[in-house]
Design a protein around this motif. Structure first.
Motif: not given
Ligand SMILES: Nc1ncnc2c1ncn2[C@@H]1O[C@H](COP(=O)(O)OP(=O)(O)O)[C@@H](O)[C@H]1O
Ligand SMILES: [Mg+2]
Lengths: 286, 433
Positions: A23, A26, A48, A51-52, A63, A99
């Motif tokens: 993203f 990131l 947290n 990336g789960k 995605y 979630q």
């Molecule tokens: N649609 C998105 N756009 C930008 N960043 C995202 C998006 N979805 C998730 N992220 C980022 O990706 C990372 C992983 O997020 P996420 O998969 O939700 O983590 P988890 O479920 O392990 O808590 C986080 O830093 C989050 O901010």
């Protein structure tokens, strides 16, 4: 790569290879490979933001991963999920929960379970024609769909609330309804995103039992994201640990419990210090 | 049963009311306070400050009462059971209302008070009810905010008119074709826009509605441009026209076949029953579809598109069916409109029509079929009966809309009945069926 946890020589039900998702700047998932076997519970854990959920979103078509392949091995040969449109992934046999619960809040509990059987019912109603004309072909299918829904209502104890709006249910009931709804879509692989979040200990116990029965009685595979280590350690066969999008460990619950990298990920860099007791409990070391 | 009461500070109460009165004063001074009158060939300005005073005082008092009354609302948890009981009671009441409405509609032309005027107004009302029911599929069930529904109404009307004028086809062939063309237009317009959601969809459909109207206005050779199309053939009674023919030997008109005196009223009554049939078909089709997997998928998409997709519902196709079916009914209503008027022009298909139809759906309570009838009756009949109020007609109309939306923000009849019940409607849960 170790596939030792998978029994026999048959290909694993789900095979994720070199998955990456970015993203902007990131790298949310970084070259992740893992497998989930049939009739097994595979857990994905990690802090947290590890990336789960993003992994789930890649597997279930929300995605499109930048790199990588997600293969579902079905009776009719492999399906490459990363190429399928989202709604076809459910038809291929992978269904998920969210979630943040996503029920159809203004529809009744029963209707939620019927919507999950949409594709089957749609075919039975000949895309509404048989349904409009009231043919018995459709009526029979609808009766069967209601029966299936009732079986699940019975199982999650919501039989007498069948006609309630789903949005009126208590939180724990909503969680269970979401699982039942996913099961009504008759998946081969069920992906659960933090199903125990917000549940009290007693509800968590019941959830563990439910998930085990899905594996043992329904014979499906589960992919489970969960923070409640009690649940994870108790029911899963295989655990994958993510941190900053990378897989830092994988193995049986026993192996994960004593893995130094896992403990460090949960505690930051100074994992050498003795852990405070409540944290020990949280990572499942007692 | 005791109502909970949030105490409010009297000073705040008065401040609030004074503010409202000030607003009213600012608005009323130029709008009501001054009046131009013709005095011997000249325009003169007279003042009506007494009216302004009355209005402002009314607003002040009204606001006081409203704010004070609203401090008793909403009902607290203890009153939840009461709200439930009202809900239960109301849905029974609504069914009775629907039955009576249907009976009234069926008998209307033969009731003692009915005249040509009454039947005409009722026919006009039924067109809007049918349009409301058609749009209800798109907006109420599938949750797609369509601000350009009039495009399909226009498509149906022009298809009917052109088919009937150019190819000399009979009403009963043109009608389904007009519906088909409108449905196809719905699918064609739907393809590019259905990826959009909410406000974006609304804006784009609004644009499409205007584009269709502008095409009609400018494609002079085919549509007659602003002159419209006239001389559209009137419907026949299955081949028997409504004409004052006096052929002695063969039966060539409706009144002869039934041995009646010729009367212009026959056609009016026939048109009335025609639109009643079309509207009822729309209604029963929708009620039935709602209980099928397709209808449930529409509602599921409205509730949560992401969850629907994760369960294997194809969002694009499902929305397209809603768009297409809604457009088809709009087209059928348009065809009826064309044959009833005998003349159509782009004037009849402006954005105001779309807005009125949408207001009917929203005011009625999204997704509620009976709500559409009640709202259409209010929206169409209120201005009709309000003619004595003259210049205040639209003011009263606007006030009624505001009051309804304040009183029932989710629409008049917003209660959704599940498409399938496991237990009979019964307070104590009841036995499984
Ligand atoms: N649609 C998105 N756009 C930008 N960043 C995202 C998006 N979805 C998730 N992220 C980022 O990706 C990372 C992983 O997020 P996420 O998969 O939700 O983590 P988890 O479920 O392990 O808590 C986080 O830093 C989050 O901010
Ligand atoms: Mg997450």
């Amino acid at each position: 790569m170790s596939a030792a946890h998978l029994s026999g020589g048959a290909p694993p039900l789900l095979n994720v290879e070199h998955l990456s998702m970015r993203f902007g700047g990131l790298l949310a998932v970084d070259d992740l490979s893992f497998q989930a076997g049939a009739r097994e519970i595979t857990a994905i854990i990690g802090p947290n933001g590890a990336g789960k959920t993003t992994v789930f979103n890649c597997i279930t078509g929300f995605y499109r991963p930048d790199v990588g392949r997600v293969t579902l091995n079905t009776d009719r040969g492999p399906r490459y999920l990363e190429r399928l449109e989202g709604f076809r992934i459910a038809r291929a046999g992978v269904v998920r929960t969210f979630q943040n619960i996503r029920l159809f809040a203004n529809m009744s509990v029963l209707e939620n379970l019927l919507v999950a059987q949409h594709n089957h019912l749609m075919r039975a109603s000949l895309f509404s024609i048989a349904g409009l004309l009231g043919w018995c072909r459709y009526r029979r299918a609808e009766k069967a769909a209601v029966a299936l829904a009732c079986r699940w209502l019975e199982r999650i104890g919501l039989m007498d609330k069948a006609d309630w709006d789903a949005g009126r249910l208590a939180y724990g009931d909503q969680r269970r309804l979401e699982i039942a709804r996913a099961m009504c879509a008759q998946p081969k692989l069920l992906c659960l995103d933090e199903p125990a979040a917000g549940l009290n200990p007693r509800e968590s116990m019941a959830l563990s039992e439910l998930l085990q029965s899905l594996r043992d009685e329904e014979g499906i595979a589960l992919l489970l994201i969960e923070h409640d280590m009690g649940v994870v350690m108790q029911i899963s066969q295989h655990i994958i640990v993510l941190d900053y999008g990378r897989k830092i460990a994988e193995g049986s619950p026993r192996a994960i419990r004593s893995d130094a990298a896992v403990i460090r990920a949960y505690l930051g860099e100074n994992g050498t210090q003795p852990l405070p007791p409540e944290v020990m409990e949280d990572v499942g070391q007692s | 049963m005791s109502f909970s009461h949030r105490p409010i500070n009297p000073a705040d109460l008065f401040k609030d009311a004074a503010l409202a009165a000030l607003m009213a004063l600012i608005l009323a001074l130029p709008l009501i306070g001054f009046r131009s009158v013709a005095e011997g060939g000249q325009l003169a300005l007279t003042t009506r400050f007494d009216w302004v005073g009355i209005g402002v005082a009314g607003v002040f008092l009204g606001r006081l009462v409203l704010v004070y009354a609203s401090s008793f609302w909403p009902p607290s948890g203890a009153n939840f059971a009461l709200a439930e009981a009202v809900r239960e009671g109301m849905s029974r009441y609504v069914m009775a209302l629907a039955g009576m409405g249907l009976l009234l509609a069926l008998l209307l032309p033969f009731l003692p008070f009915s005249s040509r005027y009454v039947i005409d107004v009722a026919t006009g009302l039924l067109i809007y009810i049918m349009l409301g029911w058609g749009l209800n599929i798109v907006v109420g069930l599938a949750g797609l905010l369509d601000l350009g529904y009039v495009a399909f109404y226009a498509m149906g009307a022009y298809s009917y008119a052109l088919l009937a004028l150019q190819f000399d086809l009979s009403f009963w062939i043109c009608l389904p074709l007009a519906g088909l063309f409108a449905g196809l237009l719905g699918i064609v317009l739907g393809f590019p826009v259905l990826r959009l959601r909410g406000d974006y969809l609304a804006i784009v459909t609004l644009g499409f509605g205007e584009i269709i109207r502008i095409i009609l206005l400018n494609w002079y050779e085919i549509t007659g441009g602003p002159d419209g199309l006239s001389g559209i053939p009137r419907p026949s009674f299955f081949g028997l026209p409504f004409k004052p023919t006096t052929g002695e030997h063969e039966i060539s008109a409706f009144h002869q076949a039934f041995g009646l005196e010729f009367s212009g009223l026959h056609r009016v009554i026939f048109l009335y029953y025609l639109i009643l049939c079309l509207a009822l078909i729309t209604n029963f089709f929708t009620l039935r579809l709602r209980k099928l997997p397709l209808g449930r998928a529409w509602e599921a998409l409205r509730e949560d598109e992401i969850a629907s997709r994760s369960l294997g519902i194809n969002p694009r196709n499902t929305k397209l069916t809603a768009f297409g079916i809604g457009a088809t009914f709009g087209g059928l209503a348009g065809a009826f409109f064309a044959t009833r008027q005998g003349f159509i022009s782009p004037e009849s298909f402006t954005f105001v029509e779309s807005a009125t139809i949408l207001a009917i759906v929203v005011l009625g309570g999204m997704g509620s079929q009976i709500g559409v009838v009640v709202a259409a009756a209010l929206l169409i009949l209120l201005p009709e009966f309000g003619r004595e109020l003259e210049e205040f007609r639209m003011l009263v109309f606007g006030a009624a809309m505001v009051l309804i939306m304040a009183w029932r923000p989710r629409g008049l009849l917003a209660n959704r009945e599940p498409t399938l019940r496991l237990h009979r409607r019964d307070r104590r849960g009841g036995e499984p069926r």
